[in-house]
Design a protein around this motif. Structure first.
Motif, PDB file in Angstrom:
ATOM      1  N   GLY A   1     -32.238  30.761  38.992  1.00  0.00           N
ATOM      2  CA  GLY A   1     -32.302  30.734  37.535  1.00  0.00           C
ATOM      3  C   GLY A   1     -32.923  29.425  37.079  1.00  0.00           C
ATOM      4  N   ASN A   2     -33.843  29.511  36.142  1.00  0.00           N
ATOM      5  CA  ASN A   2     -34.580  28.323  35.719  1.00  0.00           C
ATOM      6  C   ASN A   2     -33.682  27.235  35.163  1.00  0.00           C
ATOM      7  N   LEU A   3     -32.648  27.607  34.449  1.00  0.00           N
ATOM      8  CA  LEU A   3     -31.801  26.608  33.801  1.00  0.00           C
ATOM      9  C   LEU A   3     -31.179  25.674  34.831  1.00  0.00           C
ATOM     10  N   LEU A   4     -30.549  26.233  35.853  1.00  0.00           N
ATOM     11  CA  LEU A   4     -29.894  25.407  36.860  1.00  0.00           C
ATOM     12  C   LEU A   4     -30.908  24.684  37.743  1.00  0.00           C
ATOM     13  N   LYS A   5     -31.976  25.367  38.120  1.00  0.00           N
ATOM     14  CA  LYS A   5     -32.982  24.728  38.968  1.00  0.00           C
ATOM     15  C   LYS A   5     -33.680  23.568  38.247  1.00  0.00           C
ATOM     16  N   ASN A   6     -33.983  23.774  36.969  1.00  0.00           N
ATOM     17  CA  ASN A   6     -34.708  22.748  36.221  1.00  0.00           C
ATOM     18  C   ASN A   6     -33.891  21.488  35.992  1.00  0.00           C
ATOM     19  N   TRP A   7     -32.570  21.628  35.932  1.00  0.00           N
ATOM     20  CA  TRP A   7     -31.728  20.483  35.607  1.00  0.00           C
ATOM     21  C   TRP A   7     -30.933  19.959  36.786  1.00  0.00           C
ATOM     22  N   SER A   8     -31.073  20.556  37.964  1.00  0.00           N
ATOM     23  CA  SER A   8     -30.209  20.179  39.094  1.00  0.00           C
ATOM     24  C   SER A   8     -30.566  18.830  39.700  1.00  0.00           C
ATOM     25  N   GLU A   9     -31.784  18.332  39.486  1.00  0.00           N
ATOM     26  CA  GLU A   9     -32.187  17.081  40.117  1.00  0.00           C
ATOM     27  C   GLU A   9     -32.147  15.903  39.149  1.00  0.00           C
ATOM     28  N   CYS A  10     -31.364  16.003  38.093  1.00  0.00           N
ATOM     29  CA  CYS A  10     -31.254  14.913  37.126  1.00  0.00           C
ATOM     30  C   CYS A  10     -30.487  13.736  37.710  1.00  0.00           C
ATOM     31  N   SER A  11     -30.822  12.546  37.247  1.00  0.00           N
ATOM     32  CA  SER A  11     -30.021  11.372  37.588  1.00  0.00           C
ATOM     33  C   SER A  11     -28.895  11.186  36.577  1.00  0.00           C
ATOM     34  N   GLY A  12     -28.956  11.917  35.469  1.00  0.00           N
ATOM     35  CA  GLY A  12     -27.883  11.882  34.479  1.00  0.00           C
ATOM     36  C   GLY A  12     -26.936  13.058  34.665  1.00  0.00           C
ATOM     37  N   HIS A  13     -25.831  13.021  33.953  1.00  0.00           N
ATOM     38  CA  HIS A  13     -24.864  14.119  33.980  1.00  0.00           C
ATOM     39  C   HIS A  13     -25.328  15.193  33.001  1.00  0.00           C
ATOM     40  N   VAL A  14     -25.283  16.463  33.425  1.00  0.00           N
ATOM     41  CA  VAL A  14     -25.788  17.562  32.603  1.00  0.00           C
ATOM     42  C   VAL A  14     -24.651  18.526  32.290  1.00  0.00           C
ATOM     43  N   PHE A  15     -24.562  18.927  31.025  1.00  0.00           N
ATOM     44  CA  PHE A  15     -23.572  19.905  30.591  1.00  0.00           C
ATOM     45  C   PHE A  15     -24.292  21.054  29.892  1.00  0.00           C
ATOM     46  N   PHE A  16     -24.095  22.286  30.406  1.00  0.00           N
ATOM     47  CA  PHE A  16     -24.670  23.465  29.769  1.00  0.00           C
ATOM     48  C   PHE A  16     -23.683  23.999  28.739  1.00  0.00           C
ATOM     49  N   ASP A  17     -24.185  24.263  27.540  1.00  0.00           N
ATOM     50  CA  ASP A  17     -23.371  24.796  26.455  1.00  0.00           C
ATOM     51  C   ASP A  17     -23.805  26.233  26.192  1.00  0.00           C
ATOM     52  N   PHE A  18     -22.931  27.193  26.514  1.00  0.00           N
ATOM     53  CA  PHE A  18     -23.216  28.608  26.295  1.00  0.00           C
ATOM     54  C   PHE A  18     -22.505  29.160  25.064  1.00  0.00           C
ATOM     55  N   GLY A  19     -22.056  28.301  24.175  1.00  0.00           N
ATOM     56  CA  GLY A  19     -21.379  28.747  22.959  1.00  0.00           C
ATOM     57  C   GLY A  19     -19.930  28.293  22.921  1.00  0.00           C
ATOM     58  N   GLU A  20     -19.392  28.200  21.721  1.00  0.00           N
ATOM     59  CA  GLU A  20     -18.055  27.631  21.540  1.00  0.00           C
ATOM     60  C   GLU A  20     -16.954  28.432  22.204  1.00  0.00           C
ATOM     61  N   GLU A  21     -17.195  29.720  22.446  1.00  0.00           N
ATOM     62  CA  GLU A  21     -16.152  30.537  23.072  1.00  0.00           C
ATOM     63  C   GLU A  21     -16.114  30.365  24.584  1.00  0.00           C
ATOM     64  N   HIS A  22     -17.025  29.578  25.134  1.00  0.00           N
ATOM     65  CA  HIS A  22     -17.111  29.378  26.574  1.00  0.00           C
ATOM     66  C   HIS A  22     -16.878  27.915  26.934  1.00  0.00           C
ATOM     67  N   PRO A  23     -16.444  27.647  28.158  1.00  0.00           N
ATOM     68  CA  PRO A  23     -16.367  26.256  28.608  1.00  0.00           C
ATOM     69  C   PRO A  23     -17.766  25.698  28.829  1.00  0.00           C
ATOM     70  N   LEU A  24     -17.867  24.391  28.918  1.00  0.00           N
ATOM     71  CA  LEU A  24     -19.113  23.759  29.329  1.00  0.00           C
ATOM     72  C   LEU A  24     -19.203  23.814  30.851  1.00  0.00           C
ATOM     73  N   TRP A  25     -20.439  23.775  31.371  1.00  0.00           N
ATOM     74  CA  TRP A  25     -20.635  23.710  32.816  1.00  0.00           C
ATOM     75  C   TRP A  25     -21.344  22.416  33.140  1.00  0.00           C
ATOM     76  N   TRP A  26     -20.698  21.609  33.966  1.00  0.00           N
ATOM     77  CA  TRP A  26     -21.136  20.261  34.299  1.00  0.00           C
ATOM     78  C   TRP A  26     -21.879  20.276  35.625  1.00  0.00           C
ATOM     79  N   VAL A  27     -23.133  19.823  35.630  1.00  0.00           N
ATOM     80  CA  VAL A  27     -23.919  19.673  36.855  1.00  0.00           C
ATOM     81  C   VAL A  27     -23.950  18.190  37.199  1.00  0.00           C
ATOM     82  N   PHE A  28     -23.427  17.844  38.367  1.00  0.00           N
ATOM     83  CA  PHE A  28     -23.269  16.443  38.738  1.00  0.00           C
ATOM     84  C   PHE A  28     -24.588  15.863  39.256  1.00  0.00           C
TER      85      PHE A  28
END
Length: 252
Positions: A158-185
């Protein structure tokens, strides 16, 4: 921008107001239409910060979770370069809320400039990004029983995870207020990614004015995540690779 200097004071946009840009000192005009959020715009074409983007309701609502004096923080480096961070916390964390697609070069430039950087990414921007993550189209190891909200996924798809997986910063995906955030380390890559679900309220509270030694501070959450990663790398029982069960973004 949310703030301009009116009579020397930071102020939000109101009809018929004019002010000065806090970053470059140029004239700004209040834009208070019915469609977009009220904001300030430079009177002349162009922007003083090439990284600055138009704000959506999503963007503004995230900024408003933090004190106003943390918002639109002007940061300089030792060369004189300056940029306007969406939010900078008392602990020195810069938070950038990313609604639009960002090219790799600019992302790396921001990470190099800000150093202690947290990305919050709008996961609803493109519908084609949601389903691969929602349906668990990744291979990985079963979640650590000591850390049930964390896992290491292999060959992220999936482009979202692949595109952001190599960040040097902490990444949080927001799928809407009814869902938890997903943190990519940070340190995740195209082979594997460390991810964790976290309630948005917990992230926001962890970034408030806390001592770094506080167990509820963001730095403490990082330490906890690092313990999980170390177990993944050293515990002989954890490296068993198997098909992940569907990642349930919606809570049931």
């Amino acid at each position: 921008m949310k703030f301009s200097l009116v009579n020397g004071q930071r102020q939000e946009a109101e009809p018929k107001l004019s002010g000065l840009c806090p970053a470059c000192g140029c004239q700004m005009t209040a834009k208070c239409g019915r469609v977009r959020v009220h904001h300030w715009a430079h009177k002349n074409q162009g922007q003083c910060d090439p990284w600055w983007e138009k704000e959506s309701e999503w963007h503004r609502s995230w900024k408003d979770q933090f004190p106003s004096d943390w918002q639109e923080y002007i940061q300089h480096d030792n060369t004189g370069e300056k940029h306007i961070a969406d939010v900078k916390t008392k602990a020195g964390w810069v938070i950038e809320f990313q609604h639009s697609v960002l090219n790799l070069d600019e992302r790396r430039s921001r990470e190099n400039f800000y150093q202690k950087l947290i990305w919050v990414v709008d996961g609803t921007k493109r519908k084609c990004d949601i389903e691969p993550f929602k349906n668990g189209m990744v291979y990985g190891q079963s979640p650590d029983p000591l850390s049930p909200n964390k896992c290491r996924t292999f060959f992220p798809k999936g482009n979202l995870l692949k595109n952001w997986s190599e960040c040097s910063g902490h990444v949080f995906f927001d799928f809407g207020e009814e869902h938890p955030l997903w943190w990519v380390f940070p340190g995740s890559n195209e082979t594997y990614a460390y991810i964790q679900s976290i309630p948005r309220e917990k992230l926001i509270q962890s970034l408030q004015d806390r001592d770094v030694a506080d167990l509820n501070s963001f730095d403490s959450l990082i330490s906890d995540f690092e313990i999980f990663i170390k177990r993944c790398e050293t515990d002989p029982e954890l490296p068993r690779i198997q098909r992940l069960k569907e990642i349930q973004i919606a809570t049931t």
